[in-house]
Design a protein around this motif. Structure first.
Motif, PDB file in Angstrom:
ATOM      1  N   ALA A  79      30.943  41.433  32.652  1.00 54.43           N
ATOM      2  CA  ALA A  79      31.758  40.653  33.688  1.00 54.43           C
ATOM      3  C   ALA A  79      31.456  41.082  35.069  1.00 54.43           C
ATOM      4  O   ALA A  79      30.833  42.144  35.289  1.00 54.43           O
ATOM      5  CB  ALA A  79      33.031  41.899  32.996  1.00 54.43           C
ATOM      6  N   TRP A  82      37.791  42.237  37.606  1.00 55.90           N
ATOM      7  CA  TRP A  82      38.996  41.007  38.062  1.00 55.90           C
ATOM      8  C   TRP A  82      39.548  40.541  36.776  1.00 55.90           C
ATOM      9  O   TRP A  82      39.639  41.404  35.865  1.00 55.90           O
ATOM     10  CB  TRP A  82      37.743  39.215  37.558  1.00 55.90           C
ATOM     11  CG  TRP A  82      37.208  38.771  38.673  1.00 55.90           C
ATOM     12  CD1 TRP A  82      36.565  39.781  40.129  1.00 55.90           C
ATOM     13  CD2 TRP A  82      36.712  37.891  39.129  1.00 55.90           C
ATOM     14  NE1 TRP A  82      36.072  39.041  40.417  1.00 55.90           N
ATOM     15  CE2 TRP A  82      36.332  37.944  40.185  1.00 55.90           C
ATOM     16  CE3 TRP A  82      37.016  35.791  37.989  1.00 55.90           C
ATOM     17  CZ2 TRP A  82      35.620  36.429  40.812  1.00 55.90           C
ATOM     18  CZ3 TRP A  82      36.477  35.325  39.186  1.00 55.90           C
ATOM     19  CH2 TRP A  82      36.133  34.945  40.554  1.00 55.90           C
ATOM     20  N   ARG A  83      40.912  40.325  37.071  1.00 63.15           N
ATOM     21  CA  ARG A  83      42.098  40.657  35.896  1.00 63.15           C
ATOM     22  C   ARG A  83      41.905  40.064  35.077  1.00 63.15           C
ATOM     23  O   ARG A  83      42.510  40.753  33.753  1.00 63.15           O
ATOM     24  CB  ARG A  83      43.241  40.286  36.582  1.00 63.15           C
ATOM     25  CG  ARG A  83      44.273  39.873  36.536  1.00 63.15           C
ATOM     26  CD  ARG A  83      45.791  40.343  36.566  1.00 63.15           C
ATOM     27  NE  ARG A  83      45.964  40.748  38.275  1.00 63.15           N
ATOM     28  CZ  ARG A  83      46.141  41.768  38.058  1.00 63.15           C
ATOM     29  NH1 ARG A  83      46.926  42.692  37.172  1.00 63.15           N
ATOM     30  NH2 ARG A  83      46.422  42.293  39.621  1.00 63.15           N
ATOM     31  N   SER A  84      41.189  38.820  34.598  1.00 60.37           N
ATOM     32  CA  SER A  84      40.873  38.146  33.224  1.00 60.37           C
ATOM     33  C   SER A  84      39.808  39.234  32.490  1.00 60.37           C
ATOM     34  O   SER A  84      40.049  39.121  31.433  1.00 60.37           O
ATOM     35  CB  SER A  84      40.729  36.311  33.709  1.00 60.37           C
ATOM     36  OG  SER A  84      39.309  37.017  34.540  1.00 60.37           O
ATOM     37  N   PHE A  85      39.272  39.806  32.456  1.00 66.20           N
ATOM     38  CA  PHE A  85      38.428  40.651  32.050  1.00 66.20           C
ATOM     39  C   PHE A  85      38.658  41.813  31.629  1.00 66.20           C
ATOM     40  O   PHE A  85      38.116  42.485  31.403  1.00 66.20           O
ATOM     41  CB  PHE A  85      36.768  40.801  32.888  1.00 66.20           C
ATOM     42  CG  PHE A  85      36.418  39.458  32.996  1.00 66.20           C
ATOM     43  CD1 PHE A  85      35.589  38.660  31.513  1.00 66.20           C
ATOM     44  CD2 PHE A  85      36.014  38.632  33.911  1.00 66.20           C
ATOM     45  CE1 PHE A  85      34.845  37.599  32.102  1.00 66.20           C
ATOM     46  CE2 PHE A  85      35.351  37.506  33.970  1.00 66.20           C
ATOM     47  CZ  PHE A  85      34.481  37.132  33.079  1.00 66.20           C
ATOM     48  N   HIS A 138      38.885  42.909  28.338  1.00 63.10           N
ATOM     49  CA  HIS A 138      37.906  43.273  27.411  1.00 63.10           C
ATOM     50  C   HIS A 138      36.499  44.555  28.163  1.00 63.10           C
ATOM     51  O   HIS A 138      36.401  44.934  27.233  1.00 63.10           O
ATOM     52  CB  HIS A 138      36.400  42.290  28.129  1.00 63.10           C
ATOM     53  CG  HIS A 138      35.069  42.134  27.789  1.00 63.10           C
ATOM     54  ND1 HIS A 138      35.158  42.295  26.417  1.00 63.10           N
ATOM     55  CD2 HIS A 138      34.072  42.068  28.159  1.00 63.10           C
ATOM     56  CE1 HIS A 138      33.116  42.195  26.271  1.00 63.10           C
ATOM     57  NE2 HIS A 138      33.132  42.379  27.400  1.00 63.10           N
ATOM     58  N   ASP A 191      44.595  39.851  44.354  1.00 61.79           N
ATOM     59  CA  ASP A 191      45.546  39.945  43.340  1.00 61.79           C
ATOM     60  C   ASP A 191      44.708  39.474  41.658  1.00 61.79           C
ATOM     61  O   ASP A 191      44.617  39.401  40.236  1.00 61.79           O
ATOM     62  CB  ASP A 191      46.949  38.500  42.798  1.00 61.79           C
ATOM     63  CG  ASP A 191      48.361  39.464  43.560  1.00 61.79           C
ATOM     64  OD1 ASP A 191      48.511  40.226  43.429  1.00 61.79           O
ATOM     65  OD2 ASP A 191      48.802  37.972  44.055  1.00 61.79           O
ATOM     66  N   ARG A 192      43.383  39.764  42.548  1.00 63.30           N
ATOM     67  CA  ARG A 192      42.393  38.775  41.367  1.00 63.30           C
ATOM     68  C   ARG A 192      41.912  40.490  40.724  1.00 63.30           C
ATOM     69  O   ARG A 192      41.355  39.803  39.565  1.00 63.30           O
ATOM     70  CB  ARG A 192      41.170  37.960  42.105  1.00 63.30           C
ATOM     71  CG  ARG A 192      39.963  37.343  41.379  1.00 63.30           C
ATOM     72  CD  ARG A 192      38.690  37.102  42.510  1.00 63.30           C
ATOM     73  NE  ARG A 192      37.996  38.680  43.112  1.00 63.30           N
ATOM     74  CZ  ARG A 192      37.631  37.766  43.927  1.00 63.30           C
ATOM     75  NH1 ARG A 192      36.537  36.584  44.256  1.00 63.30           N
ATOM     76  NH2 ARG A 192      36.548  39.726  44.517  1.00 63.30           N
ATOM     77  N   GLU A 193      41.359  41.225  41.090  1.00 68.11           N
ATOM     78  CA  GLU A 193      40.920  42.296  40.421  1.00 68.11           C
ATOM     79  C   GLU A 193      41.818  43.876  40.335  1.00 68.11           C
ATOM     80  O   GLU A 193      43.434  43.647  40.780  1.00 68.11           O
ATOM     81  CB  GLU A 193      39.801  42.709  41.568  1.00 68.11           C
ATOM     82  CG  GLU A 193      39.294  41.843  41.613  1.00 68.11           C
ATOM     83  CD  GLU A 193      37.589  42.424  43.188  1.00 68.11           C
ATOM     84  OE1 GLU A 193      38.046  42.825  43.726  1.00 68.11           O
ATOM     85  OE2 GLU A 193      36.639  41.995  42.607  1.00 68.11           O
TER      86      GLU A 193
END
Length: 183
Positions: free
Chosen positions: A144, A161-164, A167, A104-106
């Protein structure tokens, strides 16, 4: 949870220059092990773990990418997630290792077409012409950290990564607009 798919194209005349699409989720694992344990882990996985950074091996729908001297990224279809864990569990006694699920991270994006290399070059400091088809590297895209796979002469995969992801997608959209405008 709804899944938002991102896909855009650059059209020049009738030819599509670049396509970016979010790929379906995959099972992903970070595998860390000492060199002495690689043969036993390779046997348990049913594929030879590559020994050089950037090399990848594929078998039984599984892919192993060497990211470092003692680190591999394992990927497979989501349905194969439990099988990887099950196959490696008995090997632990003989070959201690660290296996962490990072599914689930990417998010992965396919970037394809004649302008794919140009688009990726907007924010990646690597000489992408030197990235050989069939290899992959950990690198950066702007700020990233990503894993960039070269699947063909005009075909790349970008794991971010999901959080990036917002961007990175914004940068790709900016690059797409610049290419479309001929800048």
């Amino acid at each position: 949870m709804t899944k938002q798919m991102h896909e855009f194209q650059i059209i020049h005349g009738a030819a599509e220059l670049v396509r970016i699409e979010e790929l379906t989720p995959a099972a992903r694992f970070s595998l860390r092990a000492r060199a002495a344990n690689v043969p036993a882990l390779s046997k348990a996985l049913g594929l030879e773990l590559p020994g050089r950074v950037g090399e990848r091996a594929e078998a039984r729908g599984r892919v192993a990418l060497c990211l470092g001297p003692d680190e591999w990224l394992l990927t497979a279809p989501e349905a194969a997630r439990d099988g990887i864990v099950t196959d490696l569990a008995p090997a632990y006694a003989e070959a201690p290792h660290s296996l962490a699920e990072i599914s689930d991270r990417e998010i992965s994006y396919a970037i394809t077409g004649p302008a794919a290399l140009e688009l990726l070059s907007i924010a990646c400091p690597r000489d992408l012409d030197r990235l050989v088809t069939g290899r992959a590297v950990r690198t950066v895209f702007d700020t990233a950290q990503v894993v960039l796979w070269r699947d063909g002469p005009e075909a790349f995969r970008l794991d971010v990564w999901r959080s990036f992801a917002p961007h990175v997608l914004a940068l790709l959209e900016t690059g797409r607009a610049e290419i479309a405008a001929g800048l």
